[in-house]
Design an enzyme around this catalytic site. Structure first.
Site, PDB file in Angstrom:
ATOM      1  N   HIS A 112      -5.716   3.381  -4.026  1.00 22.64           N
ATOM      2  CA  HIS A 112      -6.040   3.851  -2.493  1.00 22.64           C
ATOM      3  C   HIS A 112      -6.090   5.144  -3.228  1.00 22.64           C
ATOM      4  O   HIS A 112      -5.741   5.635  -0.941  1.00 22.64           O
ATOM      5  CB  HIS A 112      -4.632   3.385  -2.741  1.00 22.64           C
TER       6      HIS A 112
ATOM      7  N   HIS B 212      -6.291   9.100   0.772  1.00 22.92           N
ATOM      8  CA  HIS B 212      -5.932   8.863   1.434  1.00 22.92           C
ATOM      9  C   HIS B 212      -6.822   8.958   2.844  1.00 22.92           C
ATOM     10  O   HIS B 212      -6.937   8.934   4.202  1.00 22.92           O
ATOM     11  CB  HIS B 212      -4.330   8.489   2.730  1.00 22.92           C
TER      12      HIS B 212
ATOM     13  N   ASP C 222       1.144  -1.967  -0.168  1.00 24.79           N
ATOM     14  CA  ASP C 222      -0.014   0.122   0.216  1.00 24.79           C
ATOM     15  C   ASP C 222       0.695   1.341  -0.339  1.00 24.79           C
ATOM     16  O   ASP C 222       2.222   1.324   0.112  1.00 24.79           O
ATOM     17  CB  ASP C 222      -1.117   0.044   1.459  1.00 24.79           C
ATOM     18  N   ASP C 223      -0.396   2.780  -0.466  1.00 23.61           N
ATOM     19  CA  ASP C 223       0.804   3.961  -0.202  1.00 23.61           C
ATOM     20  C   ASP C 223       1.952   4.108  -1.045  1.00 23.61           C
ATOM     21  O   ASP C 223       3.144   5.129  -0.966  1.00 23.61           O
ATOM     22  CB  ASP C 223       1.427   3.876   1.033  1.00 23.61           C
TER      23      ASP C 223
ATOM     24  N   HIS D 196       3.600  -2.776   3.459  1.00 26.08           N
ATOM     25  CA  HIS D 196       3.803  -1.078   2.812  1.00 26.08           C
ATOM     26  C   HIS D 196       4.784  -1.213   1.639  1.00 26.08           C
ATOM     27  O   HIS D 196       5.705  -1.370   2.449  1.00 26.08           O
ATOM     28  CB  HIS D 196       3.210  -0.262   3.957  1.00 26.08           C
TER      29      HIS D 196
END
Length: 279
Positions: free
Chosen positions: A138, A142, A87-88, A232
């Protein structure tokens, strides 16, 4: 973090009780021993975990109600296959390091893209795609989706999709909501638009800035055929994800030693990665 708040409330109650009993609490030594192993507070992207217990609808309920739309894992009948997800991204601090490991180990993974980061680092997003990895949406900034109106959620998803399409030529079909949290009405919209919402059934908890050995243990614990593993390759301001980078080669080796094939989420679930091109 929820567990810290719970600890604070418990400690406060204990303190009051002891004071009422006439007992004085002795302050901890100033050497910081009481905080050993406790991760420092970090920016918004850092906090990630399972759906809070107070949420009105559990993930398992959502998966039953929105079968094929809200996904935690694949069926184990598909063989010994698992998917690593990150993620991210893109984050110039950690994404290249994760990509280097995956390239060296010849593993394809799935990366969930934050639109605002993709706009800042388009070359890194192109590298993810060019090296054969799958990408998902995503959101752009956020946020916590349940706190947004449906219109705001649509803008978050669509803006990110446009940014990804402008950069690599397609929009992804997969969405991963920040923190894994999403409301039924938002899932209904995702379903109507042909999206698949991808959460996970194995949390490495690398967002807690833990050592590589702990990341490795968390990622393997509870893993089964069809598992989707949360990790991540991007973090918040000051967040340390070297535990992830250092754990990843060993994780890949151990999974292969156990007979698992590492695949992308679209391969695991037999779904398309790309949305149809707009007319």
């Amino acid at each position: 973090m929820l567990h810290r708040e719970k600890w604070s409330r418990w400690l406060a109650a204990l303190t009051v009780g002891l004071m009422l009993a006439g007992t004085a609490l002795v302050p901890a030594e100033a050497n910081g021993a009481g905080n050993a192993g406790q991760a420092p507070a970090v920016a918004a992207f850092a906090s990630k975990g399972r759906k809070p217990a107070s949420a009105p609808v559990s993930w398992s309920d959502l998966q039953r109600r929105y079968r094929g739309v809200f996904v935690l894992r694949a069926s184990s009948s598909g063989g010994r296959r698992v998917a690593l997800t990150f993620d991210d991204v893109p984050d110039p601090r950690y994404t290249p390091l994760v990509l280097n490991v995956l390239k060296r180990k010849r593993v394809r993974a799935t990366f969930f893209v934050v639109g605002s980061r993709a706009a800042k680092h388009p070359g890194l997003l192109r590298r993810i795609v060019n090296e054969g990895h799958a990408v998902g949406n995503h959101t752009y900034s956020h946020p916590e989706l349940p706190k947004l109106s449906l219109g705001q959620v649509k803008r978050e998803i669509e803006r990110t999709g446009t940014t990804i399409r402008t950069t690599v030529g397609f929009e992804p079909t997969m969405i991963r909501p920040p923190y894994g949290d999403i409301r039924p009405a938002q899932l209904e919209w995702a379903k109507s638009r042909g999206y698949t919402v991808i959460n996970w059934d194995v949390d490495s908890q690398d967002w807690r800035q833990i050592p590589a050995g702990v990341v490795l243990r968390n990622a393997i614990k509870g893993l089964h055929s069809g598992s989707i593993v949360l990790m991540h390759a991007g973090g918040g301001t000051g967040q340390n994800l070297f535990g992830t980078v250092n754990a990843l080669p060993k994780l890949i080796d151990q999974l292969r030693a156990k007979g698992y094939e590492l695949v992308t989420v679209p391969e695991l679930l037999h779904i398309p990665e790309r949305r149809p091109k707009r007319a």
